[in-house]
Design an enzyme around this catalytic site. Structure first.
Site, PDB file in Angstrom:
ATOM      1  CG  HIS A 175      26.375   9.431  81.794  1.00  0.00           C
ATOM      2  ND1 HIS A 175      25.612  10.066  82.742  1.00  0.00           N
ATOM      3  CD2 HIS A 175      27.447  10.239  81.572  1.00  0.00           C
ATOM      4  CE1 HIS A 175      26.182  11.227  83.064  1.00  0.00           C
ATOM      5  NE2 HIS A 175      27.302  11.352  82.376  1.00  0.00           N
ATOM      6  CG  HIS A 182      31.574  11.717  84.781  1.00  0.00           C
ATOM      7  ND1 HIS A 182      31.395  12.978  85.305  1.00  0.00           N
ATOM      8  CD2 HIS A 182      30.636  11.594  83.810  1.00  0.00           C
ATOM      9  CE1 HIS A 182      30.408  13.583  84.674  1.00  0.00           C
ATOM     10  NE2 HIS A 182      29.926  12.760  83.741  1.00  0.00           N
ATOM     11  CG  ASP A 220      30.643  12.542  80.380  1.00  0.00           C
ATOM     12  OD1 ASP A 220      29.691  11.916  80.863  1.00  0.00           O
ATOM     13  OD2 ASP A 220      30.562  13.752  80.068  1.00  0.00           O
ATOM     14  CG  HIS A 227      27.760  19.350  84.736  1.00  0.00           C
ATOM     15  ND1 HIS A 227      28.029  18.694  83.558  1.00  0.00           N
ATOM     16  CD2 HIS A 227      27.457  20.621  84.408  1.00  0.00           C
ATOM     17  CE1 HIS A 227      27.890  19.546  82.554  1.00  0.00           C
ATOM     18  NE2 HIS A 227      27.540  20.722  83.036  1.00  0.00           N
ATOM     19  CG  HIS A 281      32.433  18.042  82.962  1.00  0.00           C
ATOM     20  ND1 HIS A 281      32.605  16.946  82.151  1.00  0.00           N
ATOM     21  CD2 HIS A 281      31.146  17.984  83.400  1.00  0.00           C
ATOM     22  CE1 HIS A 281      31.468  16.268  82.094  1.00  0.00           C
ATOM     23  NE2 HIS A 281      30.564  16.873  82.843  1.00  0.00           N
ATOM     24  CE  LYS A 307      27.045  15.132  86.876  1.00  0.00           C
ATOM     25  NZ  LYS A 307      26.569  14.436  85.685  1.00  0.00           N
TER      26      LYS A 307
HETATM   27 ZN    ZN Z   1      28.421  13.108  82.330  1.00  0.00          ZN
END
Ligand code: ZN
Length: 461
Positions: A109, A107, A368, A276, A296, A235
């Site tokens: 970005h 996960h 994340d 998510h 998450h 996603k």
């Molecule tokens: Zn994320």
């Protein structure tokens, strides 16, 4: 040039190039890299002496092992005494270090920066700024020991281009499992909310940024459109989020029916799908819809945990970044609404992680990154140990398990014969102190050394 004309020119050019384009890699399929191409000379052979090897097929070390790397793959893994190393061979001496498989973060970005929380940045960033960020962050991530990442949410279709540029050897970075933008309902976690109605996503209005979809038909279309542009993974934003405006992390957003269509459509195309989902209902709906991983999973209750076990669904829980969001992110302009939401879910997520680990839910490693600075990915190991994993379990989550989640167990995740030579090393004993993984001293990806502070091998710049 008028936009319409520009598009016509691009179309003509891309039609000419079509024959040369690589087909997108399906999940589970190996993407050919430059070393696989038509080289005629024999593949270089490297001998790696490993003082201690954690190969991630068990919870234990093996001592004094020699790994033979031929080209980009592992040819053998044997006790040092069983290997005759030729006198003129290329040897990397990690006999004082601990050697492990390259780490995998499911996960990230890569296009995001962790110092851009002021909402004005929505209106300042361009596809180019995202790509510049990604080029820098890909390098940082690889040098931190993460030889593969799943990038789950960026502008269309930055992560696809990034993956292709890295695979072709043009820029340096981890193997990228690319998604498109996280698919969102109107007004949801992926939408631009609470600004003037004059403000809207404008990049591709007719496709609503390949991101906003309402109802099963639109969801089906967006999944297909993303596949068309080469994503490896879908996603979808099943619940509200923490870092968006005007929505609640606990609230379900897509309906069960919409999630089911998304999962079916992704799987038909040979892609995995990640949801998510902070909220309890959205976690349950996502599992029952057949989604492969719950990102998450903050408000997972016992029922969610039972369902995840029953369906073999992965939880991919970013339990480190709470520290950053309630610390530095505030200095960088994180708004009170978002701080409040993080306070609401942060500790609950860590507690849910403990319960899920204890119950034996399949766990992947996802942080994340981009919410906190790239390159700090390994900080999450200590949090995972604090909340109930053994160090070996945490490391296997970031290697063997994550390779399984991204559908690449055949090539990645353990140090075994036939797999890619994605190999890292650290000083110290990560089974005693998992935090030593925050200082990875050696990084090899596909047989190429990108960092070596331990044995002094020349590196690929
Ligand atoms: Zn994320």
């Amino acid at each position: 040039m008028k936009p319409g004309l520009w598009i016509a020119v691009v179309l003509a050019a891309s039609a000419l190039c079509l024959a040369q384009q690589l087909p997108p890699a399906k999940s589970g399929e190996v993407r050919n890299e430059k070393h696989d191409s038509t080289e005629t000379k024999p593949a270089p052979v490297t001998y790696i002496r490993a003082g201690r090897l954690f190969d991630s097929t068990s919870d234990n070390f093996r001592e004094n092992v020699v790994i033979v790397v031929e080209g980009e793959r592992i040819k053998s893994v044997q006790p040092a005494g069983a290997v005759q190393i030729p006198s003129d061979a290329k040897v990397i001496d990690l006999s004082k270090a601990t050697v492990l498989p390259g780490l995998i973060d499911c996960h990230t970005h890569l296009g995001a920066r962790a110092d851009r929380y002021n909402p004005i940045n929505y209106f300042k960033s361009t596809p180019y700024t995202q790509a510049f960020n990604a080029e820098k962050n890909a390098r940082i991530t690889l040098l931190a020991g993460f030889t593969s990442v799943r990038d789950v949410g960026s502008g269309p279709f930055m992560a696809v281009d990034l993956r292709n540029y890295i695979d072709s050897g043009y820029i340096i970075g981890p193997r990228v499992v690319a998604s498109g933008p996280g698919i969102s309902i109107t007004g949801g976690h992926g939408d631009l909310n609470n600004f003037s109605p004059e403000t809207h996503v404008t990049l591709f209005p007719e496709e609503r940024n390949y991101q906003i979809a309402d109802g099963p038909d639109q969801v089906r279309h967006v999944v297909r459109a993303q596949v068309k542009y080469g994503v490896d993974v879908i996603k979808i934003l099943a619940s509200g989020g923490v870092l968006s405006k005007g929505d609640s992390p606990g609230a379900a957003q897509f309906s069960f029916e919409e999630l089911k269509v998304a999962a079916e459509e992704a799987h038909k195309a040979g892609r995995k799908i990640a949801a998510h989902a902070h909220g309890t209902q959205s976690i349950k709906d996502s599992i029952l819809a057949g989604i492969d991983s719950i990102e998450h999973a903050s408000l997972a209750d016992d029922e969610c945990i039972r369902l995840a076990k029953e369906h073999g669904t992965y939880f991919d829980m970013d339990i480190y970044n709470d520290d950053y969001l309630l610390g530095n992110a505030i200095k960088f302009g994180l708004e009170p609404e978002n701080v409040e939401k993080e306070r609401m879910v942060g500790q609950k997520q860590r507690d849910a992680f403990s319960r899920a680990v204890k119950a034996g839910v399949k766990m992947a490693f996802g942080t994340d990154a981009g919410v906190y600075p790239h390159g700090d990915n390994a900080r999450q190991f200590a949090t995972m140990v604090q909340y109930g994993m053994t160090p070996a379990q945490a490391i296997r989550t970031a290697t063997q398990n994550s390779a399984d989640l991204i559908g690449r167990s055949k090539d990645l995740g353990t140090i075994e014969v036939g797999k890619y030579a994605d190999i890292i090393a650290v000083e110290g004993n990560p089974l005693q102190d998992v935090a030593v993984l925050q200082s990875v001293g050696f990084v090899m990806k596909g047989g190429v050394v990108y960092k070596d502070k331990l044995a002094g091998t020349p590196v690929q710049e």
